[in-house]
Design an enzyme around this catalytic site. Structure first.
Site, mmCIF file in Angstrom:
data_model
loop_
_atom_site.group_PDB
_atom_site.id
_atom_site.type_symbol
_atom_site.label_atom_id
_atom_site.label_comp_id
_atom_site.label_asym_id
_atom_site.label_seq_id
_atom_site.Cartn_x
_atom_site.Cartn_y
_atom_site.Cartn_z
ATOM 1 N N ASP A 217 -3.290 2.656 19.438
ATOM 2 C CA ASP A 217 -4.185 2.704 20.598
ATOM 3 C C ASP A 217 -3.390 2.996 21.873
ATOM 4 O O ASP A 217 -3.810 3.780 22.726
ATOM 5 C CB ASP A 217 -4.935 1.367 20.722
ATOM 6 C CG ASP A 217 -5.532 0.978 19.384
ATOM 7 O OD1 ASP A 217 -6.338 1.754 18.858
ATOM 8 O OD2 ASP A 217 -5.153 -0.080 18.833
ATOM 9 N N GLN B 154 -0.712 -12.600 0.608
ATOM 10 C CA GLN B 154 0.571 -12.047 1.074
ATOM 11 C C GLN B 154 1.239 -12.958 2.104
ATOM 12 O O GLN B 154 2.471 -13.042 2.149
ATOM 13 C CB GLN B 154 0.364 -10.623 1.592
ATOM 14 C CG GLN B 154 -0.047 -9.698 0.435
ATOM 15 C CD GLN B 154 -0.204 -8.245 0.812
ATOM 16 O OE1 GLN B 154 -0.024 -7.866 1.966
ATOM 17 N NE2 GLN B 154 -0.530 -7.423 -0.172
ATOM 18 N N ARG C 195 -11.825 2.045 6.285
ATOM 19 C CA ARG C 195 -13.275 2.209 6.461
ATOM 20 C C ARG C 195 -13.662 3.666 6.272
ATOM 21 O O ARG C 195 -12.830 4.570 6.382
ATOM 22 C CB ARG C 195 -13.715 1.707 7.833
ATOM 23 C CG ARG C 195 -13.172 2.490 8.997
ATOM 24 C CD ARG C 195 -13.805 2.039 10.310
ATOM 25 N NE ARG C 195 -13.047 2.547 11.445
ATOM 26 C CZ ARG C 195 -13.558 2.748 12.650
ATOM 27 N NH1 ARG C 195 -14.828 2.474 12.896
ATOM 28 N NH2 ARG C 195 -12.803 3.194 13.647
ATOM 29 N N ARG D 129 -14.432 -1.495 11.811
ATOM 30 C CA ARG D 129 -13.285 -2.083 11.092
ATOM 31 C C ARG D 129 -13.594 -3.504 10.633
ATOM 32 O O ARG D 129 -13.145 -3.944 9.592
ATOM 33 C CB ARG D 129 -12.046 -2.071 11.970
ATOM 34 C CG ARG D 129 -11.591 -0.656 12.325
ATOM 35 C CD ARG D 129 -10.336 -0.704 13.155
ATOM 36 N NE ARG D 129 -10.002 0.604 13.713
ATOM 37 C CZ ARG D 129 -10.446 1.026 14.908
ATOM 38 N NH1 ARG D 129 -11.224 0.247 15.641
ATOM 39 N NH2 ARG D 129 -10.106 2.225 15.358
ATOM 40 N N HIS E 2 -7.827 -4.399 18.023
ATOM 41 C CA HIS E 2 -7.832 -3.000 17.557
ATOM 42 C C HIS E 2 -9.243 -2.698 17.043
ATOM 43 O O HIS E 2 -9.516 -2.740 15.838
ATOM 44 C CB HIS E 2 -6.778 -2.821 16.451
ATOM 45 C CG HIS E 2 -6.804 -1.459 15.831
ATOM 46 N ND1 HIS E 2 -6.565 -0.307 16.535
ATOM 47 C CD2 HIS E 2 -7.054 -1.058 14.553
ATOM 48 C CE1 HIS E 2 -6.659 0.740 15.727
ATOM 49 N NE2 HIS E 2 -6.965 0.314 14.522
ATOM 50 N N GLY F 161 0.839 -1.208 0.000
ATOM 51 C CA GLY F 161 0.000 0.000 0.000
ATOM 52 C C GLY F 161 0.865 1.246 0.000
ATOM 53 O O GLY F 161 0.516 2.276 0.579
ATOM 54 N N ALA F 162 2.010 1.151 -0.687
ATOM 55 C CA ALA F 162 3.047 2.183 -0.576
ATOM 56 C C ALA F 162 2.602 3.543 -1.108
ATOM 57 O O ALA F 162 3.150 4.573 -0.709
ATOM 58 C CB ALA F 162 4.305 1.713 -1.312
ATOM 59 N N ALA F 163 1.608 3.562 -1.996
ATOM 60 C CA ALA F 163 1.167 4.853 -2.533
ATOM 61 C C ALA F 163 -0.068 5.382 -1.811
ATOM 62 O O ALA F 163 -0.645 6.383 -2.211
ATOM 63 C CB ALA F 163 0.886 4.732 -4.029
ATOM 64 N N GLY F 164 -0.472 4.713 -0.743
ATOM 65 C CA GLY F 164 -1.645 5.159 0.019
ATOM 66 C C GLY F 164 -1.264 6.247 1.008
ATOM 67 O O GLY F 164 -0.108 6.668 1.089
#
Ligand code: NAD
Ligand code: LMR
Length: 327
Positions: free
Chosen positions: A161, A114, A94, A100, A189, A11-14
């Protein structure tokens, strides 16, 4: 010069990726003397790959002395090749009004794929942190999809958290965040998490005694920490990103470099401690040393804490049952 450490980030471009990669490359996660090779994974779609190329151009433009190499790919087998650390961030976030766990079926498959890729090509000592939500169950899925790796290599992020709880407590007690020790956030979480400062100290004295307000603990503190993610989404229209990236850096730094005898909270596969069934990916108090974590043992669990710990456990067991068909 030390040998570079290979850090895979999905998710490196998120939005979390954008807050995370530059700090890893500047040495904030693994140390100011530790070169890194970033191995970045994004979805194959043109838009995602173009965004990834842009991020890589910016990394290049920073001329980080510790950035010894970069790989950008849409193939998990390339991203995880020989990875020493893997940050599994890429997943759907979300939106307002969702929990979540509503993401579970949308995101679960990412973590089977993965987990299998990590099993096939990552370093046998890879340290995996799952950030993508629902983080505990996704970490459980990845762990179960990687039977040749030690389950202890898989962790879920409860550190955000923990950090949120620290700040709320410091404000309430009028003390510095850095002076609070021995805090833990038990469990999932999710809003069922149990932030617990019964053992916490400030300068060696009890934080609970200093606060002395059990009504505030139960009616304000626990729900505020548990629902902070939703409050951020409500305010920003997007889920937390910089604070999430910061927590990921704290989690991995402590795991790799140690906590100097202090406590941290990590989501880890239970070894049966505190009556939490083996393998449940649960937030525990840990101390890290020499690249390993150990659960803090011997804490007294009172009736209220037991009920809170069992409630968050029940939710994790329900989530696990919901993905059993994928494993
Ligand atoms: P985002 O949508 O901004 O970025 C996610 C990125 O992941 C996107 O660029 C997307 O293309 C990519 N992606 C999706 N599936 C992928 C896959 N299979 N392989 C590689 N890349 C993939 O989201 P974000 O704000 O960065 O959040 C990412 C995740 O982290 C969400 O699930 C969010 O809920 C979670 N999160 C967890 C915590 C925590 O404390 N555990 C905190 C904040 C956010
Ligand atoms: C958070 O706690 O900020 C993240 O898990 C994002 C979310 O969905 O709340």
């Amino acid at each position: 010069m030390k040998t570079p450490v290979r850090v895979a980030v999905t998710g490196a471009a998120g939005q979390i990726g954008y807050s995370l990669l530059f700090r890893i490359a500047s040495g904030e996660m693994l140390g100011k003397d530790q070169p890194v090779i970033l191995q970045m994974l994004e979805l194959p779609m043109d838009k995602a790959q173009a965004a990834l190329r842009g991020v890589m151009m910016e990394l290049e433009d920073c001329a980080f002395p510790l950035l010894a190499g970069m790989v950008g790919t849409d193939d998990p087998m390339v991203a995880f090749k020989d990875a020493d650390v893997a940050l599994l961030v890429g997943a759907m976030p979300r939106g307002p009004g969702m929990e979540r766990k509503d993401l579970l079926l949308k995101n679960a498959e990412i973590f089977t794929v993965q987990g299998k890729a990590l099993n096939a090509v990552a370093s046998r000592n890879v340290k995996v942190l799952v950030v993508g939500n629902p983080a505990n169950t996704n970490a459980y899925i990845a762990m179960k999809s990687a039977p040749d790796l030690d389950p202890k290599n898989f962790t879920a992020m409860l550190r955000l958290d923990h950090n949120r709880a620290l700040s709320q407590l410091a404000t309430k007690a009028g003390v510095a965040v850095a002076d609070i020790e021995k805090l833990v956030v038990w469990g999932n979480h999710s809003p069922t998490m149990y932030p617990d400062y019964r053992f916490a100290t400030v300068g060696g004295t009890s934080l609970k005694d200093r606060i002395g307000d059990e009504e505030w603990n139960r009616a304000t503190f626990i729900p505020v920490v548990g629902k902070r993610g939703a409050a951020i989404i409500e305010a920003r229209g997007l889920s937390s990103a910089a604070s999430a990236a910061n927590a990921a850096i704290d989690h991995v730094r402590d795991w790799v470099l140690g906590t100097n005898g202090k406590w941290a909270t990590m989501g880890i596969p239970s070894d049966g401690s505190y009556g939490i069934p083996k393998d449940v990916m649960y937030g525990f108090p840990v101390i890290c040393k020499d690249g390993k974590y150990e659960i803090v043992q011997g804490l007294e669990i009172d009736e209220y804490s037991r009920s809170m710990m069992d409630k968050t456990l029940a939710e994790l067991e329900e989530e696990r049952a919901g993905v059993a068909h994928l494993l």
